[in-house]
Design an enzyme around this catalytic site. Structure first.
Site, PDB file in Angstrom:
ATOM      1  N   HIS A 111      22.381  14.473  34.539  1.00 38.36           N
ATOM      2  CA  HIS A 111      22.601  15.516  35.543  1.00 38.36           C
ATOM      3  C   HIS A 111      21.425  16.493  35.548  1.00 38.36           C
ATOM      4  CE1 HIS A 111      25.209  18.672  37.588  1.00 38.36           C
ATOM      5  NE2 HIS A 111      24.296  19.442  37.000  1.00 38.36           N
ATOM      6  N   GLU A 112      21.056  16.996  34.379  1.00 45.10           N
ATOM      7  CA  GLU A 112      19.957  17.979  34.329  1.00 45.10           C
ATOM      8  C   GLU A 112      18.641  17.343  34.768  1.00 45.10           C
ATOM      9  OE1 GLU A 112      20.810  20.891  34.259  1.00 45.10           O
ATOM     10  OE2 GLU A 112      22.794  20.701  33.327  1.00 45.10           O
ATOM     11  N   HIS A 163      18.398  17.145  38.472  1.00 41.13           N
ATOM     12  CA  HIS A 163      18.063  18.414  39.127  1.00 41.13           C
ATOM     13  C   HIS A 163      16.560  18.504  39.445  1.00 41.13           C
ATOM     14  CE1 HIS A 163      21.658  20.667  39.631  1.00 41.13           C
ATOM     15  NE2 HIS A 163      21.972  20.729  38.347  1.00 41.13           N
ATOM     16  N   GLU A 221      23.942  20.307  43.007  1.00 38.30           N
ATOM     17  CA  GLU A 221      24.820  19.927  41.895  1.00 38.30           C
ATOM     18  C   GLU A 221      25.477  18.576  42.161  1.00 38.30           C
ATOM     19  OE1 GLU A 221      24.853  21.386  39.121  1.00 38.30           O
ATOM     20  OE2 GLU A 221      23.722  23.187  39.706  1.00 38.30           O
ATOM     21  N   ASP A 243      25.220  15.366  39.850  1.00 35.41           N
ATOM     22  CA  ASP A 243      26.387  14.652  39.298  1.00 35.41           C
ATOM     23  C   ASP A 243      26.291  13.156  39.590  1.00 35.41           C
ATOM     24  OD1 ASP A 243      27.629  16.890  38.263  1.00 35.41           O
ATOM     25  OD2 ASP A 243      28.990  17.169  39.957  1.00 35.41           O
TER      26      ASP A 243
HETATM   27 ZN   LIG Z   1      23.679  21.331  37.495  1.00 34.52          ZN
END
Ligand SMILES: [Zn+2]
Length: 687
Positions: free
Chosen positions: A523-524, A527, A584, A588
């Site tokens: 997830h990070e 980003h 986000e 995800d």
């Molecule tokens: Zn996030």
């Protein structure tokens, strides 16, 4: 640092302050029992009456949701909160021991901070006395032309954030440099929309807000009539600021919040506010340029300062001062602040016990002090080593994912790879701890302690302007249950607090860990390539490294997610704000794909035992259940509505179902048929 562009896993740090569980009846008693340690892969959480192909979230979390009602002192209760409560309890143990019998100078400092916060009798005895010097400064102010002098003085001694924020920020065009930045701020409600929307719910909340502000003025000693008039003025000033404020969605685009402006230009833009005087008071009088994030806001602020009666501005400043320190004042302030911000706005039933609030407050104030001792006890070196290995496995998987993308040209892939290779991984805690030696903490001065910490942070932040960037700095404290990506530093950050069950368990099978912390890491990393992060290059500069055609294809894909998530409801008539949550949601979805690929590579390298069923579930099924169970949660309706307006993250239900329904490996793992809800024919896919 004005952390406006950092993408976190759970909740942006800046948004947290509105839903804090500050305020029941006050007692200085400690916790009655130790919170249980959360577990990874909880069989008892699964609702086997639900069909995973129809509603996977209910399958993975249905029984957990039934058996875990929201505690009275929370607005949302999920697996994150279970772990955060436990970490908070362990931090409390450190604070209590340090308050009772400090062994080191650092323990003396954070122990005293905590003890002062816990002293209810002292707070009640002091009443409004701790903020009277600030209130007197405001009362004595009698010339609008000297507002800059007043703000400079107030901010240096008490707190920042009246009208606007002034701080340091990495330059978008040269990320090695820290520049000065002025940014919109100064609202008492959680978002500009609360002032501007015309629906009945918003109007009612505005009335309730004015009632709250009125009560706070009465607590300061004003007559009910005067208080009501002052609250009306506050509402007018803040509404004008809200009208000039940029929306959260518009702020996601780096170009929208980047306007390098000379001080002379800024002065022309806002003739009613003397920037030279203000900057001089902040010891930044030599500054030639600043980034003005939202020029329209500053124009609106200037107009308001020009047109408002000086008494209206004084009411605004008084209100903001009382509001800022309400939780450090006597019981009536704490209760009134709780009543509006936690109860009315977020649906919280009761005030959290004082020990919890003071633990969180000390962690926010001196987090890298108490964090050092917390880490030494609660974060074994082996956990750091394992985590670093997992991060590398995920980086390899993302590398392969990018190579295989059918929609991206080779030219853009080369650039994407450069960005991935430049990721800085930060695990656990800072290499170098923050030096708090200059912060004076007094056992009998809780408000002064909070003010001195605020001033310390302000000075520390401003001292960065004109200096090279410190890449090793952290934006979260070690016990925090969260993670973040900072596009200007191109770094992924995992505080020690999250590297535990239900995210990571040293003793459990890899499928569950890849579904938990593996997805968090993915997830990070994603980003770095979402609608916002993709505009930054490997060095953290805003620069387009895409071909025009690839960018178009990328946006077609993200548009698919925008449409999809815009249809997910979180409360009656309340959907996600699809453009706010896009980054986000992309993270995800990407995180789930990448972590799954990394798991499959790991299983291929390991012995065949890792491929067998455990508890009757295949590794792929355990991966998805492990993932879904991270997001088991219950929340109040008010909290769901508040977060829909302010939180860039979707709710746990949609973080789970939205991600799995876009990933065909999920449908395969659970034997779903195409066109079942969790296996739609027209799934979205970015990464
Ligand atoms: Zn996030």
């Amino acid at each position: 640092m004005i952390f406006k562009s950092v993408a976190s896993l759970l909740l942006l740090s800046g948004s947290v302050c509105f839903a804090q569980s500050f305020a029941g009846s006050e007692s200085a008693a400690g916790p009655s029992s130790e919170p249980k340690r959360p577990i990874s892969f909880d069989l008892s959480a699964i609702d086997k009456t639900a069909d995973p192909c129809t509603d996977f979230y209910t399958y993975a979390c249905g029984n957990w949701k039934k058996n875990n009602p929201i505690p009275g002192d929370q607005t949302r209760w999920g697996r994150f909160n279970e772990l955060a409560e436990r970490n908070n309890y362990l931090v409390y143990q450190e604070l209590k021991a340090a308050a009772d019998a400090p062994k080191t100078p650092l323990q003396k400092k954070y122990g005293a901070y905590f003890a002062a916060c816990m002293n209810i009798d002292l707070a009640d005895k002091l009443g409004t006395k701790p903020i009277e010097p600030a209130l007197k400064t405001i009362a004595d102010w009698n010339d609008k032309k000297t507002l800059a002098t007043l703000l400079g003085e107030m901010e240096s001694r008490y707190a920042t954030g009246y009208f606007f924020n002034f701080g340091s920020e990495q330059d978008q065009k040269d990320s090695t440099q820290q520049i000065g930045e002025v940014d919109q701020a100064g609202l008492g409600l959680p978002d500009r929309d609360y002032y501007l929307n015309d629906d009945e719910r918003s109007k009612t909340l505005r009335d309730q807000y004015v009632e709250h502000v009125t009560k706070m003025f009465v607590l300061l000693g004003d007559t009910p009539e005067a208080a009501a008039a002052e609250a009306k003025s506050v509402m007018a000033v803040e509404t004008a600021l809200a009208q000039g404020s940029m929306s959260r969605v518009d702020r996601r685009s780096p170009a929208n919040v980047y306007h390098i402006t000379t001080i002379a230009e800024l002065q022309t833009m806002t003739p009613g506010f003397d920037w030279k005087v203000y900057l001089g008071a902040k010891k930044e009088g030599e500054l030639k340029t600043v980034n003005v994030t939202a020029p329209n806001f500053f124009k609106a602020m200037d107009e308001q300062i020009g047109s408002a009666d000086i008494n209206a501005l004084k009411s605004y400043l008084r209100w903001q001062t009382a509001h800022r320190f309400a939780n450090n004042l006597s019981e009536p302030f704490v209760q009134e602040n709780f009543r509006f911000y936690s109860q009315t706005l977020a649906g919280q039933k009761e005030l959290a016990p004082r020990w919890k609030r003071c633990t969180m407050a000390t962690d926010r104030a001196l987090g890298e002090a108490v964090g050092q001792d917390w880490v030494a006890k609660n974060f074994p070196p082996a956990a750091k080593d394992n985590m670093e290995k997992l991060v590398h496995a995920l980086e390899t998987a993302l590398d392969q994912d990018i190579k295989q993308l059918d929609w991206m040209s080779d030219a853009t892939k080369v650039e994407a790879k450069k960005k991935l290779d430049a990721f800085r991984d930060k695990v656990g805690y800072p290499e170098k701890w923050r030096d708090y030696s200059s912060v004076v903490v007094k056992p009998d001065d809780p408000v002064g302690n909070a003010q001195r910490v605020a001033a310390f942070n302000d000075h520390r932040d401003l001292a960065k302007i004109g200096k090279p960037v410190d890449e090793k700095e952290w934006g979260m404290t070690p016990p925090t249950v969260n993670a973040y990506y900072n596009p200007a530093q191109n770094d992924i950050n995992f505080p020690a607090g999250i590297l535990q069950p239900p995210f990571y368990d040293f003793k459990i099978d890899p499928a569950v860990n890849f579904g938990g912390i593996g997805v968090v890491i993915g997830h990070e990393m994603t980003h770095g390539f979402d609608d916002q992060g993709s505009r930054y290059d490997p060095q953290g500069n805003v620069r387009s490294w895409w071909t025009a055609e690839d960018r178009k294809k990328f946006e077609e894909r993200t548009d698919c997610e925008v449409k999809e998530y815009g249809g997910f409801e979180v409360a009656s008539g309340q959907t996600h704000e699809e453009a706010l949550t896009l980054g986000e949601n992309t993270a995800d979805n990407g995180g789930l794909h990448i972590a799954y690929a990394a798991l499959m590579q790991t299983l291929a390298q390991e012995s065949s035992t890792a491929e067998g069923k455990i508890d009757g579930y295949t590794p792929a099924q355990r991966f998805f259940i492990g993932f879904g169970q991270v997001w088991c949660e219950n929340q109040t309706e008010q909290s769901a509505r508040l977060r829909a307006k302010t939180d860039p993250h979707s709710s746990g239900q949609w973080r789970t179902n939205g991600s799995v329904q876009n990933f065909d490996e999920f449908g395969k793992a659970f034997g779903c048929k195409v066109d079942q809800p969790m296996m739609p024919a027209n799934a979205c896919r970015v990464w």
